[in-house]
Scaffold this motif. Sequence first.
Motif, PDB file in Angstrom:
ATOM      1  N   LYS A   1      30.537  17.134  28.779  1.00 48.81           N
ATOM      2  CA  LYS A   1      31.647  18.094  28.729  1.00 48.81           C
ATOM      3  C   LYS A   1      31.314  19.490  29.243  1.00 48.81           C
ATOM      4  N   ILE A   2      30.024  19.770  29.492  1.00 51.90           N
ATOM      5  CA  ILE A   2      29.628  21.128  29.874  1.00 51.90           C
ATOM      6  C   ILE A   2      28.888  21.101  31.204  1.00 51.90           C
ATOM      7  N   GLY A   3      29.298  21.969  32.106  1.00 54.40           N
ATOM      8  CA  GLY A   3      28.587  22.159  33.356  1.00 54.40           C
ATOM      9  C   GLY A   3      27.774  23.443  33.278  1.00 54.40           C
ATOM     10  N   LEU A   4      26.462  23.317  33.236  1.00 52.19           N
ATOM     11  CA  LEU A   4      25.576  24.470  33.042  1.00 52.19           C
ATOM     12  C   LEU A   4      25.091  25.013  34.382  1.00 52.19           C
ATOM     13  N   ILE A   5      25.209  26.321  34.554  1.00 54.83           N
ATOM     14  CA  ILE A   5      24.726  27.001  35.756  1.00 54.83           C
ATOM     15  C   ILE A   5      23.790  28.116  35.310  1.00 54.83           C
ATOM     16  N   PHE A   6      22.547  28.093  35.806  1.00 54.63           N
ATOM     17  CA  PHE A   6      21.509  28.996  35.327  1.00 54.63           C
ATOM     18  C   PHE A   6      21.166  30.056  36.371  1.00 54.63           C
ATOM     19  N   GLN A   7      20.670  31.181  35.883  1.00 55.56           N
ATOM     20  CA  GLN A   7      20.200  32.239  36.770  1.00 55.56           C
ATOM     21  C   GLN A   7      18.979  31.785  37.566  1.00 55.56           C
ATOM     22  N   GLN A   8      18.102  30.990  36.938  1.00 58.61           N
ATOM     23  CA  GLN A   8      16.847  30.591  37.565  1.00 58.61           C
ATOM     24  C   GLN A   8      16.960  29.267  38.322  1.00 58.61           C
ATOM     25  N   PHE A   9      18.168  28.754  38.497  1.00 53.39           N
ATOM     26  CA  PHE A   9      18.483  27.567  39.291  1.00 53.39           C
ATOM     27  C   PHE A   9      18.017  26.257  38.625  1.00 53.39           C
ATOM     28  N   HIS A  10      16.725  26.139  38.260  1.00 54.63           N
ATOM     29  CA  HIS A  10      16.187  24.928  37.630  1.00 54.63           C
ATOM     30  C   HIS A  10      16.436  23.678  38.482  1.00 54.63           C
ATOM     31  N   LEU A  11      16.189  23.798  39.767  1.00 54.30           N
ATOM     32  CA  LEU A  11      16.237  22.635  40.648  1.00 54.30           C
ATOM     33  C   LEU A  11      14.871  21.954  40.643  1.00 54.30           C
ATOM     34  N   ILE A  12      14.863  20.640  40.863  1.00 55.71           N
ATOM     35  CA  ILE A  12      13.609  19.883  40.924  1.00 55.71           C
ATOM     36  C   ILE A  12      13.031  20.039  42.331  1.00 55.71           C
ATOM     37  N   SER A  13      11.840  20.599  42.415  1.00 59.56           N
ATOM     38  CA  SER A  13      11.294  21.068  43.693  1.00 59.56           C
ATOM     39  C   SER A  13      11.085  19.961  44.717  1.00 59.56           C
ATOM     40  N   TYR A  14      10.783  18.739  44.268  1.00 58.48           N
ATOM     41  CA  TYR A  14      10.478  17.669  45.217  1.00 58.48           C
ATOM     42  C   TYR A  14      11.691  16.807  45.547  1.00 58.48           C
ATOM     43  N   LEU A  15      12.867  17.181  45.054  1.00 56.97           N
ATOM     44  CA  LEU A  15      14.098  16.475  45.375  1.00 56.97           C
ATOM     45  C   LEU A  15      14.948  17.318  46.320  1.00 56.97           C
ATOM     46  N   THR A  16      15.657  16.651  47.210  1.00 56.19           N
ATOM     47  CA  THR A  16      16.557  17.360  48.112  1.00 56.19           C
ATOM     48  C   THR A  16      17.754  17.906  47.331  1.00 56.19           C
ATOM     49  N   ALA A  17      18.534  18.735  48.008  1.00 51.40           N
ATOM     50  CA  ALA A  17      19.746  19.261  47.385  1.00 51.40           C
ATOM     51  C   ALA A  17      20.649  18.123  46.921  1.00 51.40           C
ATOM     52  N   LEU A  18      20.809  17.115  47.774  1.00 49.60           N
ATOM     53  CA  LEU A  18      21.647  15.960  47.420  1.00 49.60           C
ATOM     54  C   LEU A  18      21.082  15.222  46.215  1.00 49.60           C
ATOM     55  N   GLU A  19      19.782  15.017  46.177  1.00 46.95           N
ATOM     56  CA  GLU A  19      19.157  14.290  45.071  1.00 46.95           C
ATOM     57  C   GLU A  19      19.227  15.089  43.773  1.00 46.95           C
ATOM     58  N   ASN A  20      19.160  16.421  43.860  1.00 51.14           N
ATOM     59  CA  ASN A  20      19.301  17.247  42.658  1.00 51.14           C
ATOM     60  C   ASN A  20      20.683  17.084  42.052  1.00 51.14           C
ATOM     61  N   VAL A  21      21.700  17.002  42.891  1.00 50.12           N
ATOM     62  CA  VAL A  21      23.057  16.781  42.389  1.00 50.12           C
ATOM     63  C   VAL A  21      23.184  15.381  41.809  1.00 50.12           C
ATOM     64  N   MET A  22      22.593  14.405  42.468  1.00 52.05           N
ATOM     65  CA  MET A  22      22.676  13.027  42.014  1.00 52.05           C
ATOM     66  C   MET A  22      21.948  12.819  40.682  1.00 52.05           C
ATOM     67  N   MET A  23      20.946  13.654  40.391  1.00 55.28           N
ATOM     68  CA  MET A  23      20.257  13.550  39.102  1.00 55.28           C
ATOM     69  C   MET A  23      21.218  13.769  37.939  1.00 55.28           C
ATOM     70  N   ALA A  24      22.153  14.693  38.119  1.00 55.94           N
ATOM     71  CA  ALA A  24      23.150  14.921  37.065  1.00 55.94           C
ATOM     72  C   ALA A  24      24.025  13.693  36.880  1.00 55.94           C
ATOM     73  N   GLN A  25      24.347  13.011  37.982  1.00 58.51           N
ATOM     74  CA  GLN A  25      25.100  11.761  37.884  1.00 58.51           C
ATOM     75  C   GLN A  25      24.301  10.699  37.132  1.00 58.51           C
ATOM     76  N   TYR A  26      23.018  10.631  37.434  1.00 53.46           N
ATOM     77  CA  TYR A  26      22.148   9.612  36.843  1.00 53.46           C
ATOM     78  C   TYR A  26      22.161   9.687  35.322  1.00 53.46           C
ATOM     79  N   TYR A  27      22.117  10.911  34.786  1.00 50.78           N
ATOM     80  CA  TYR A  27      22.087  11.079  33.332  1.00 50.78           C
ATOM     81  C   TYR A  27      23.470  10.934  32.709  1.00 50.78           C
TER      82      TYR A  27
END
Length: 235
Positions: A84-110
């Motif tokens: 129910k919550i979409g979190l957006i952080f100041q420090q981004f918290h992206l996974i460094s070894y995943l592409t932009a597309l894969e970082n978005v897909m990680m949220a789908q995975y969970y």
Amino acid sequence: MKKNILELKDVSMVYGTVHALRDINLAVREGEWLAIMGPSGSGKTTMMNVIGCMDKPSFGTVVLDGQDLTVTSSRDLTEIRRDKIGLIFQQFHLISYLTALENVMMAQYYHSMVDEKEALKALERVGLGQRAKHLPNQLSGGEQQRVCIARALINYPKLILADEPTGNLDGENEEIVMDIFRQLHEEGSSIVMVTHSLEVAAHAERHIVLEHGHIVKYSESREARVAAAEFEITE
């Protein structure tokens, strides 16, 4: 009349002898954009943690989309935050070894099932379709923040919770990110945003100012005033 997507009733948070929040009463309607301001140590982060299902208050009630978070198990809170919550952080918290597309897909995975086409559409929505295969260190700060926004939106959250989303951006990228938030608001998204910037806060429908855990300033939106007047008339 739109219903409340979020309600805080007499909410206090106490850490030992420190009162991080004191008797907070606040309601956010569906489709509303609220900005939370205040100096460091005022309670903004604590309030975000309470709203974001990361902490339970010491006292009071928090209701999100009709569900009382204060009587919910830790496991269920994790699921509510995911669904129910979409979190957006100041420090981004992206996974460094995943592409932009894969970082978005990680949220789908969970959340449910991975859908690459849907994830790509989310990136295209924030203007990053052609950067989908880039790693975070190949993206500018503004681009990384837009990946975070795409990731937050991919599961269609009831509430977008943004913590200083422009805090690490220059003026040009700040404007790009704020344009996205303005579009989301126009489309009916419910947004709660913490910011130190008066310019950023000015985009919201209304704002509150925290000091020492108290709400010391409360700017009411026109819609909320009309709703309150209608309630008084019907009563």
